[in-house]
Design a protein around this motif. Structure first.
Motif, PDB file in Angstrom:
ATOM      1  N   GLU A   1       0.832  -1.207   0.000  1.00  0.00           N
ATOM      2  CA  GLU A   1       0.000   0.000   0.000  1.00  0.00           C
ATOM      3  C   GLU A   1       0.866   1.256   0.000  1.00  0.00           C
ATOM      4  O   GLU A   1       0.562   2.235  -0.683  1.00  0.00           O
ATOM      5  CB  GLU A   1      -0.954  -0.007   1.189  1.00  0.00           C
ATOM      6  CG  GLU A   1      -1.829   1.240   1.275  1.00  0.00           C
ATOM      7  CD  GLU A   1      -2.705   1.454   0.044  1.00  0.00           C
ATOM      8  OE1 GLU A   1      -2.984   2.635  -0.272  1.00  0.00           O
ATOM      9  OE2 GLU A   1      -3.100   0.485  -0.605  1.00  0.00           O
ATOM     10  N   MET A   2       1.946   1.244   0.769  1.00  0.00           N
ATOM     11  CA  MET A   2       2.854   2.404   0.779  1.00  0.00           C
ATOM     12  C   MET A   2       3.469   2.611  -0.599  1.00  0.00           C
ATOM     13  O   MET A   2       3.589   3.750  -1.069  1.00  0.00           O
ATOM     14  CB  MET A   2       3.942   2.226   1.838  1.00  0.00           C
ATOM     15  CG  MET A   2       3.438   2.380   3.253  1.00  0.00           C
ATOM     16  SD  MET A   2       4.723   2.368   4.534  1.00  0.00           S
ATOM     17  CE  MET A   2       5.521   0.806   4.289  1.00  0.00           C
ATOM     18  N   ASN A   3       3.829   1.515  -1.268  1.00  0.00           N
ATOM     19  CA  ASN A   3       4.390   1.631  -2.614  1.00  0.00           C
ATOM     20  C   ASN A   3       3.367   2.189  -3.599  1.00  0.00           C
ATOM     21  O   ASN A   3       3.692   3.033  -4.433  1.00  0.00           O
ATOM     22  CB  ASN A   3       4.923   0.281  -3.107  1.00  0.00           C
ATOM     23  CG  ASN A   3       6.214  -0.111  -2.424  1.00  0.00           C
ATOM     24  OD1 ASN A   3       6.967   0.737  -1.955  1.00  0.00           O
ATOM     25  ND2 ASN A   3       6.465  -1.398  -2.354  1.00  0.00           N
ATOM     26  N   ARG A   4       2.111   1.716  -3.497  1.00  0.00           N
ATOM     27  CA  ARG A   4       1.055   2.251  -4.373  1.00  0.00           C
ATOM     28  C   ARG A   4       0.826   3.735  -4.082  1.00  0.00           C
ATOM     29  O   ARG A   4       0.674   4.544  -5.006  1.00  0.00           O
ATOM     30  CB  ARG A   4      -0.239   1.465  -4.198  1.00  0.00           C
ATOM     31  CG  ARG A   4      -0.215   0.108  -4.860  1.00  0.00           C
ATOM     32  CD  ARG A   4      -1.595  -0.544  -4.883  1.00  0.00           C
ATOM     33  NE  ARG A   4      -2.139  -0.792  -3.559  1.00  0.00           N
ATOM     34  CZ  ARG A   4      -1.931  -1.899  -2.852  1.00  0.00           C
ATOM     35  NH1 ARG A   4      -1.189  -2.864  -3.342  1.00  0.00           N
ATOM     36  NH2 ARG A   4      -2.471  -2.045  -1.657  1.00  0.00           N
ATOM     37  N   SER A   5       0.813   4.096  -2.804  1.00  0.00           N
ATOM     38  CA  SER A   5       0.621   5.503  -2.434  1.00  0.00           C
ATOM     39  C   SER A   5       1.770   6.363  -2.933  1.00  0.00           C
ATOM     40  O   SER A   5       1.561   7.468  -3.443  1.00  0.00           O
ATOM     41  CB  SER A   5       0.498   5.643  -0.908  1.00  0.00           C
ATOM     42  OG  SER A   5      -0.651   5.004  -0.441  1.00  0.00           O
ATOM     43  N   ARG A   6       2.986   5.847  -2.808  1.00  0.00           N
ATOM     44  CA  ARG A   6       4.163   6.565  -3.288  1.00  0.00           C
ATOM     45  C   ARG A   6       4.073   6.777  -4.798  1.00  0.00           C
ATOM     46  O   ARG A   6       4.360   7.856  -5.315  1.00  0.00           O
ATOM     47  CB  ARG A   6       5.425   5.786  -2.917  1.00  0.00           C
ATOM     48  CG  ARG A   6       6.711   6.548  -3.057  1.00  0.00           C
ATOM     49  CD  ARG A   6       7.906   5.755  -2.508  1.00  0.00           C
ATOM     50  NE  ARG A   6       7.793   5.543  -1.063  1.00  0.00           N
ATOM     51  CZ  ARG A   6       7.652   4.352  -0.481  1.00  0.00           C
ATOM     52  NH1 ARG A   6       7.620   3.245  -1.187  1.00  0.00           N
ATOM     53  NH2 ARG A   6       7.557   4.260   0.830  1.00  0.00           N
ATOM     54  N   GLN A   7       3.619   5.743  -5.529  1.00  0.00           N
ATOM     55  CA  GLN A   7       3.485   5.859  -6.976  1.00  0.00           C
ATOM     56  C   GLN A   7       2.404   6.874  -7.335  1.00  0.00           C
ATOM     57  O   GLN A   7       2.583   7.682  -8.253  1.00  0.00           O
ATOM     58  CB  GLN A   7       3.169   4.498  -7.601  1.00  0.00           C
ATOM     59  CG  GLN A   7       3.125   4.533  -9.117  1.00  0.00           C
ATOM     60  CD  GLN A   7       4.429   4.991  -9.736  1.00  0.00           C
ATOM     61  OE1 GLN A   7       5.488   4.491  -9.392  1.00  0.00           O
ATOM     62  NE2 GLN A   7       4.374   5.941 -10.633  1.00  0.00           N
ATOM     63  N   ARG A   8       1.272   6.845  -6.607  1.00  0.00           N
ATOM     64  CA  ARG A   8       0.211   7.835  -6.870  1.00  0.00           C
ATOM     65  C   ARG A   8       0.715   9.245  -6.606  1.00  0.00           C
ATOM     66  O   ARG A   8       0.412  10.177  -7.364  1.00  0.00           O
ATOM     67  CB  ARG A   8      -1.025   7.532  -6.014  1.00  0.00           C
ATOM     68  CG  ARG A   8      -1.840   6.368  -6.515  1.00  0.00           C
ATOM     69  CD  ARG A   8      -3.201   6.271  -5.835  1.00  0.00           C
ATOM     70  NE  ARG A   8      -3.143   6.206  -4.388  1.00  0.00           N
ATOM     71  CZ  ARG A   8      -3.066   5.094  -3.679  1.00  0.00           C
ATOM     72  NH1 ARG A   8      -3.027   3.922  -4.268  1.00  0.00           N
ATOM     73  NH2 ARG A   8      -3.031   5.137  -2.357  1.00  0.00           N
ATOM     74  N   LEU A   9       1.482   9.422  -5.546  1.00  0.00           N
ATOM     75  CA  LEU A   9       2.048  10.729  -5.233  1.00  0.00           C
ATOM     76  C   LEU A   9       3.008  11.175  -6.331  1.00  0.00           C
ATOM     77  O   LEU A   9       2.974  12.329  -6.770  1.00  0.00           O
ATOM     78  CB  LEU A   9       2.759  10.690  -3.880  1.00  0.00           C
ATOM     79  CG  LEU A   9       3.380  11.993  -3.397  1.00  0.00           C
ATOM     80  CD1 LEU A   9       2.321  13.087  -3.259  1.00  0.00           C
ATOM     81  CD2 LEU A   9       4.095  11.777  -2.082  1.00  0.00           C
ATOM     82  N   ASN A  10       3.861  10.267  -6.795  1.00  0.00           N
ATOM     83  CA  ASN A  10       4.783  10.598  -7.886  1.00  0.00           C
ATOM     84  C   ASN A  10       4.025  10.962  -9.153  1.00  0.00           C
ATOM     85  O   ASN A  10       4.399  11.909  -9.854  1.00  0.00           O
ATOM     86  CB  ASN A  10       5.733   9.432  -8.167  1.00  0.00           C
ATOM     87  CG  ASN A  10       6.778   9.252  -7.093  1.00  0.00           C
ATOM     88  OD1 ASN A  10       7.060  10.169  -6.330  1.00  0.00           O
ATOM     89  ND2 ASN A  10       7.336   8.059  -7.009  1.00  0.00           N
TER      90      ASN A  10
END
Length: 72
Positions: free
Chosen positions: A37-46
């Motif tokens: 989930e953190m990786n998905r959130s990081r990707q959405r933020l990027n």
């Protein structure tokens, strides 16, 4: 054969913790889900940052095209 130990970081210290029972397995599974989930959130933020930067550039280019100069 026991599963390999799990690397866990707590307050900047890395521990190799063997999973000894089902409860520990469940916590590890939740940790992996949290990481995903953190990786998905990081990707959405990027992605949002990239879109924001593109919109800023587009706005600047439109201004320059319409006025022939950079804004002050």
């Amino acid at each position: 054969m026991a599963p390999p130990p799990v690397k866990v970081t707590v307050k900047s210290k890395v521990y190799n913790i063997p999973l000894l029972n089902g409860d520990m397995d469940n916590i590890f599974i939740q940790m992996e889900a949290n990481k995903e989930e953190m990786n998905r959130s990081r990707q959405r933020l990027n992605d949002a940052k990239t879109e924001y930067d593109n919109n800023c550039n587009q706005l600047l280019l439109m201004y320059i095209q319409q006025t022939g100069q950079y804004p002050e």
